[in-house]
Motif scaffolding. Structure first.
Motif, short mmCIF file in Angstrom:
data_model
loop_
_atom_site.label_atom_id
_atom_site.label_comp_id
_atom_site.label_asym_id
_atom_site.label_seq_id
_atom_site.Cartn_x
_atom_site.Cartn_y
_atom_site.Cartn_z
N GLU A 84 3.67 -13.44 -6.09
CA GLU A 84 4.09 -14.84 -6.21
C GLU A 84 5.15 -15.01 -7.30
OE1 GLU A 84 3.15 -17.00 -4.03
OE2 GLU A 84 1.72 -15.58 -3.15
N ARG A 85 5.20 -14.09 -8.23
CA ARG A 85 6.18 -14.17 -9.34
C ARG A 85 7.51 -13.51 -8.98
NH1 ARG A 85 4.42 -15.49 -14.45
NH2 ARG A 85 2.19 -15.83 -14.65
N GLU A 86 7.69 -13.18 -7.72
CA GLU A 86 8.91 -12.46 -7.31
C GLU A 86 9.03 -11.14 -8.09
OE1 GLU A 86 10.70 -13.59 -4.71
OE2 GLU A 86 9.25 -15.22 -4.66
N ASP A 87 7.89 -10.54 -8.36
CA ASP A 87 7.83 -9.31 -9.15
C ASP A 87 7.20 -8.24 -8.26
OD1 ASP A 87 7.93 -7.59 -11.23
OD2 ASP A 87 6.54 -8.68 -12.53
N ALA A 88 7.88 -7.99 -7.13
CA ALA A 88 7.28 -7.19 -6.06
C ALA A 88 7.02 -5.74 -6.47
CB ALA A 88 8.17 -7.24 -4.82
N GLU A 89 7.92 -5.16 -7.24
CA GLU A 89 7.74 -3.75 -7.61
C GLU A 89 6.45 -3.56 -8.41
OE1 GLU A 89 9.91 -0.10 -10.03
OE2 GLU A 89 11.03 -1.94 -9.69
N ARG A 90 6.22 -4.45 -9.38
CA ARG A 90 4.99 -4.36 -10.18
C ARG A 90 3.76 -4.61 -9.30
NH1 ARG A 90 2.12 -7.84 -13.97
NH2 ARG A 90 3.46 -9.54 -13.32
N GLY A 91 3.91 -5.55 -8.37
CA GLY A 91 2.81 -5.84 -7.44
C GLY A 91 2.44 -4.61 -6.62
N ALA A 92 3.46 -3.91 -6.11
CA ALA A 92 3.21 -2.71 -5.30
C ALA A 92 2.56 -1.61 -6.14
CB ALA A 92 4.51 -2.22 -4.68
N THR A 137 1.19 -7.99 2.63
CA THR A 137 2.17 -8.51 3.61
C THR A 137 3.28 -9.26 2.89
OG1 THR A 137 0.47 -8.67 5.31
CG2 THR A 137 2.44 -10.00 5.64
N LYS A 138 2.90 -10.07 1.87
CA LYS A 138 3.91 -10.80 1.08
C LYS A 138 4.84 -9.84 0.36
CE LYS A 138 2.05 -15.33 0.14
NZ LYS A 138 1.31 -16.20 -0.73
N LEU A 139 4.25 -8.82 -0.26
CA LEU A 139 5.06 -7.84 -0.99
C LEU A 139 6.07 -7.17 -0.06
CD1 LEU A 139 2.39 -6.07 -3.25
CD2 LEU A 139 4.27 -7.52 -4.03
N LYS A 140 5.63 -6.86 1.15
CA LYS A 140 6.50 -6.13 2.09
C LYS A 140 7.62 -6.99 2.65
CE LYS A 140 3.40 -2.39 3.45
NZ LYS A 140 2.59 -1.78 4.51
N THR A 141 7.48 -8.30 2.50
CA THR A 141 8.60 -9.18 2.90
C THR A 141 9.65 -9.26 1.80
OG1 THR A 141 7.60 -11.21 2.04
CG2 THR A 141 7.08 -10.62 4.33
N ALA A 156 11.22 1.26 -0.87
CA ALA A 156 10.98 0.78 -2.24
C ALA A 156 9.48 0.50 -2.44
CB ALA A 156 11.79 -0.47 -2.51
N PHE A 157 8.86 -0.09 -1.43
CA PHE A 157 7.43 -0.37 -1.51
C PHE A 157 6.64 0.94 -1.65
CE2 PHE A 157 3.20 -0.72 0.32
CZ PHE A 157 2.68 -1.83 -0.34
N ALA A 158 6.96 1.91 -0.79
CA ALA A 158 6.24 3.19 -0.80
C ALA A 158 6.40 3.90 -2.15
CB ALA A 158 6.75 4.08 0.33
N LYS A 159 7.61 3.83 -2.71
CA LYS A 159 7.88 4.49 -3.99
C LYS A 159 7.06 3.84 -5.11
CE LYS A 159 11.58 5.57 -7.27
NZ LYS A 159 12.97 5.26 -7.70
N GLU A 215 3.30 4.53 -4.77
CA GLU A 215 2.96 5.90 -5.19
C GLU A 215 2.97 6.01 -6.72
OE1 GLU A 215 1.28 9.31 -4.68
OE2 GLU A 215 1.68 7.93 -3.02
N GLN A 216 3.93 5.31 -7.36
CA GLN A 216 3.96 5.28 -8.83
C GLN A 216 2.66 4.69 -9.36
OE1 GLN A 216 7.50 2.94 -9.41
NE2 GLN A 216 8.85 4.73 -9.67
N GLY A 217 2.20 3.63 -8.71
CA GLY A 217 0.96 2.97 -9.12
C GLY A 217 -0.25 3.88 -8.98
N ARG A 218 -0.27 4.68 -7.93
CA ARG A 218 -1.39 5.61 -7.71
C ARG A 218 -1.49 6.66 -8.81
NH1 ARG A 218 -4.18 6.24 -3.03
NH2 ARG A 218 -4.26 8.48 -3.40
#
Length: 207
Positions: free
Chosen positions: A130-138, A168-172, A178-181, A184-187
């Motif tokens: 919701e914060r337009e902070d998709a990378e951190r979300g992923a 789903t929101k993050l992927k939009t 970028a999402f996959a990367k 994986e960083q989060g994991r």
């Protein structure tokens, strides 16, 4: 009754589940069994969430929170606060969601409850979306999955629905690579790194 209700929830038979759990709640109320009451309320709240009825879920979970606080049941408090956070998130009340997720995370950390910490990471991942902070979300989504794998815990239906909505929101908001990367960083994050990431305020503020 609650046990049969849980089985019915896992099988996707929500009508039967509600019947059993409401019967268990009525019995617990008659006996003034506060543990039983709070557990039944929590399950009914989860059931409402699975069905997308967050308006119905909120008062059930709020009553459960009141009872577990009276009982000093911190484990019950942690899960109910996180459930309230999810309800507030779906209602678009992101400030309340953040407050519930924060308190739920702090309680889970105090008790060393990795399952509830993982759920908290999902909560903060949803807020990041919701914060337009998709990378951190992923990254937080990946960290939550990794933590669940470590403890061998599978998502329950209400949590699966919550996670599906925010992913789903993050992927939009980011392309697949970028999402996959980021995921994986989060994991690969250590637990304390993932928790610290929850509180990094980046991107646009939520109103």
């Amino acid at each position: 009754g609650r046990g049969l209700g849980l089985v019915a929830i896992q099988q996707g038979d929500f009508t039967t589940a509600r019947k059993y759990i409401e019967e268990a709640l009525a019995i617990s109320r008659r006996l003034d069994d506060k543990h039983g009451i709070s557990h039944s309320l929590n399950l009914l709240g989860d059931l409402a969430r699975v069905e997308g009825d967050n308006m119905a879920a909120r008062p059930l979970i709020e009553e459960a929170v009141t009872i577990v606080k009276q009982l000093g049941n911190k484990e019950g408090l942690s899960v109910n606060l996180l459930n309230l956070g999810a309800v507030a998130y779906h209602a678009g009340d992101f400030g309340a969601a953040r407050s519930y997720f924060t308190e739920g995370l702090e309680t889970a950390q105090e008790l060393g409850q990795k399952v509830h910490i993982a759920y908290s990471l999902d909560g903060f991942a949803a807020l990041a979306a919701e914060r337009e902070d998709a990378e951190r979300g992923a990254q937080l989504a990946g960290a939550a999955e990794q933590l669940r794998e470590q403890v061998g815990f599978k998502l329950e239906p209400a949590e699966r629905r919550f996670r599906g909505v925010y992913i789903t929101k993050l992927k939009t908001k980011m392309d697949e690579a970028a999402f996959a990367k980021a995921y994986e960083q989060g994991r690969k994050l250590k637990l304390e790194e993932a928790v610290a990431l929850c509180f990094e305020e980046e991107g646009a503020n939520i109103n």
